[in-house]
Write a protein that holds these residues in place. Sequence first.
Motif, short mmCIF file in Angstrom:
data_model
loop_
_atom_site.label_atom_id
_atom_site.label_comp_id
_atom_site.label_asym_id
_atom_site.label_seq_id
_atom_site.Cartn_x
_atom_site.Cartn_y
_atom_site.Cartn_z
N SER A 97 1.07 -1.24 0.08
CA SER A 97 -0.08 -0.11 0.31
C SER A 97 0.70 1.26 0.12
O SER A 97 2.07 1.35 0.58
N PHE A 98 0.52 2.47 -0.49
CA PHE A 98 1.25 3.59 -0.39
C PHE A 98 0.14 4.43 -0.13
O PHE A 98 -0.90 4.45 -0.23
N GLU A 99 1.27 6.10 -0.28
CA GLU A 99 0.25 7.24 0.13
C GLU A 99 1.23 7.82 -0.12
O GLU A 99 2.28 8.26 0.06
N ARG A 100 0.77 9.14 -1.53
CA ARG A 100 1.73 10.44 -1.78
C ARG A 100 0.20 11.20 -1.15
O ARG A 100 -0.85 11.69 -2.20
N ARG A 101 1.29 12.24 -0.95
CA ARG A 101 0.74 13.62 -1.04
C ARG A 101 1.32 14.29 -2.26
O ARG A 101 2.53 14.81 -2.01
N PHE A 102 0.67 15.55 -2.78
CA PHE A 102 1.40 17.03 -3.44
C PHE A 102 0.24 17.60 -2.60
O PHE A 102 -0.39 17.84 -2.39
N GLN A 103 1.47 18.79 -2.27
CA GLN A 103 0.61 20.42 -2.03
C GLN A 103 0.48 21.37 -3.34
O GLN A 103 0.76 20.85 -4.47
N LEU A 104 -0.96 21.84 -3.44
CA LEU A 104 -1.58 22.18 -4.26
C LEU A 104 -1.31 23.84 -4.21
O LEU A 104 -1.28 24.35 -2.80
N ALA A 105 -1.25 24.36 -5.01
CA ALA A 105 -0.77 25.86 -5.26
C ALA A 105 -2.30 25.94 -4.60
O ALA A 105 -3.48 25.97 -5.60
N ASP A 106 -2.94 27.81 -4.38
CA ASP A 106 -4.31 28.29 -4.55
C ASP A 106 -4.64 27.76 -5.58
O ASP A 106 -3.82 28.89 -7.27
N HIS A 107 -6.25 28.30 -5.72
CA HIS A 107 -6.70 28.27 -6.76
C HIS A 107 -6.18 26.89 -8.22
O HIS A 107 -6.89 27.50 -8.98
N VAL A 108 -5.78 25.83 -7.27
CA VAL A 108 -5.34 24.72 -8.28
C VAL A 108 -6.47 23.92 -7.89
O VAL A 108 -5.96 23.53 -6.58
N GLU A 109 -7.40 23.32 -9.34
CA GLU A 109 -7.71 21.96 -8.73
C GLU A 109 -7.95 21.16 -9.39
O GLU A 109 -7.44 21.12 -10.89
N VAL A 110 -8.49 19.60 -8.86
CA VAL A 110 -8.63 18.18 -9.82
C VAL A 110 -9.57 18.78 -11.15
O VAL A 110 -10.86 18.85 -10.71
#
Length: 154
Positions: A97-110
């Motif tokens: 299993s894994f968990e990967r986190r990414f920090q997004l800038a303001d106003h960046v949406e999926v």
Amino acid sequence: MRSFDLSPLYRSTVGFDRLFSLLDQASGVEAGVPGYPPYNIERTGENDYRITMAVAGFSDSELSIESRENTLTVKGEKKTEEGRDAEVLYRGIAARSFERRFQLADHVEVKGASLENGLLHVDLVREIPEAMKPRTIAIASGKNASQQIEAKAA
């Protein structure tokens, strides 16, 4: 004087254009095994990004993507295979299993996600609100300028 390799900072940030934001992320440590699963971050347009992760062996039901505040979290939980008669002599395909986190800038949406050929694609877009976009201010000249100033003073 030492030179610092800042390339690890660029690997886990999407949409940041300022160095100070990247330096803030340097203090955080990612959960799990560093480097697993491998991934790419691409800029596909002026305000469009794509994260591609190699998740061979995971089905879409074993993956979860969550976007909360300015953090994108991708988790993979491998289900145990019960009832298999085959004995694995060598396991080269990771089943952890894994968990990967990414920090997004303001106003960046999926924008969306897709899984094809063992690659998970997560599309992102930076949508800047109209109030924050640059605007052009008209410059008045001659008699019109003095009339506008007098009207404001009255």
